[in-house]
Design a protein around this motif. Structure first.
Motif, short mmCIF file in Angstrom:
data_model
loop_
_atom_site.label_atom_id
_atom_site.label_comp_id
_atom_site.label_asym_id
_atom_site.label_seq_id
_atom_site.Cartn_x
_atom_site.Cartn_y
_atom_site.Cartn_z
N GLY A 67 4.25 5.59 -7.41
CA GLY A 67 5.28 4.70 -6.88
C GLY A 67 5.56 4.99 -5.42
O GLY A 67 5.67 4.06 -4.59
N ALA A 68 5.67 6.27 -5.07
CA ALA A 68 5.90 6.65 -3.67
C ALA A 68 4.72 6.23 -2.80
O ALA A 68 4.90 5.75 -1.67
CB ALA A 68 6.15 8.15 -3.56
N GLN A 72 4.47 3.43 0.47
CA GLN A 72 3.97 3.74 1.80
C GLN A 72 2.79 2.88 2.20
O GLN A 72 2.59 2.60 3.38
CB GLN A 72 3.57 5.22 1.88
N MET A 73 1.99 2.45 1.25
CA MET A 73 0.79 1.66 1.55
C MET A 73 0.99 0.23 1.07
O MET A 73 1.34 0.01 -0.08
CB MET A 73 -0.43 2.26 0.85
N GLU A 74 0.70 -0.69 1.96
CA GLU A 74 0.80 -2.09 1.59
C GLU A 74 -0.54 -2.55 1.04
O GLU A 74 -1.55 -2.48 1.73
CB GLU A 74 1.20 -2.93 2.80
N PRO A 75 -0.57 -3.05 -0.20
CA PRO A 75 -1.85 -3.48 -0.79
C PRO A 75 -2.56 -4.57 0.02
O PRO A 75 -3.78 -4.56 0.14
CB PRO A 75 -1.46 -3.98 -2.18
N SER A 76 -1.81 -5.51 0.59
CA SER A 76 -2.46 -6.59 1.35
C SER A 76 -3.12 -6.03 2.61
O SER A 76 -4.21 -6.46 3.00
CB SER A 76 -1.43 -7.66 1.73
N LYS A 77 -2.49 -5.05 3.23
CA LYS A 77 -3.06 -4.43 4.43
C LYS A 77 -4.32 -3.65 4.06
O LYS A 77 -5.32 -3.69 4.80
CB LYS A 77 -2.02 -3.50 5.04
N GLN A 78 -4.29 -2.97 2.94
CA GLN A 78 -5.46 -2.22 2.48
C GLN A 78 -6.61 -3.18 2.17
O GLN A 78 -7.77 -2.88 2.47
CB GLN A 78 -5.12 -1.38 1.24
#
Length: 167
Positions: A67-68, A72-78
């Motif tokens: 969850g943390a 911190q990481m955006e799935p769309s950006k990844q």
């Protein structure tokens, strides 16, 4: 009052009592073995429950960590980064393939190696092309001179032949 006991009846009574003791011992052993099996089953069940509790605790910690990480990481950006990586990788593959084809088709070294090998073979069989080519006259050879030389030789041969025929 004196009670008289018959020896036989006393002996039979004592024998029956002694005969019941091994039977009762077998029953007690059987009961103890059953109890031991039940206790072992309970111990195994307790260990399994403890293991399940440990696994649940570990999964809870992993869930919190995931969850943390997701915060911190955006799935769309990844996803966008992965698509760009795939695009760049495909371009690199195509560039490398084009370079390889160019190297195969335009390889001067291969041409030089071929010429060296041909010269080596010719040297081995005793043909020295370089010395033979150096003795060849350079420039254009006149076709008329060659014909003139041939015709003069032919005339000379005919004169000799006629001289031989007519002594």
């Amino acid at each position: 009052m004196i009670v008289t006991y018959d020896r036989r009846s006393v002996f039979e009574a004592a024998t029956k009592i002694l005969a019941r003791q091994p039977i009762r011992l077998r029953q007690q052993i059987s009961n103890l073995q059953g109890s031991r099996a039940q206790i072992r089953g309970i111990a195994t069940h307790t260990l399994a429950m403890h293991a399940n509790t440990s696994v649940a605790t570990g999964l809870q910690s992993a869930n919190e960590a995931m969850g943390a990480l997701n915060k911190q990481m955006e799935p769309s950006k990844q996803m966008k980064t992965m698509q760009e990586f795939q695009k760049q990788s495909a371009q690199m593959d195509m560039t490398m393939m084009a370079d390889s084809i160019d190297n195969i088709l335009d390889d001067d070294q291969t041409e030089e190696e071929t010429e060296e090998l041909a010269n080596q073979v010719l040297d081995e069989i005793g043909i020295d092309i370089a010395s033979q080519l150096s003795s060849v006259p350079k420039g254009r050879i006149a076709g008329k001179n060659v014909q003139a030389d041939e015709s003069s030789e032919l005339e000379e041969l005919e004169k000799r032949l006629s001289a031989l025929k007519n002594p």
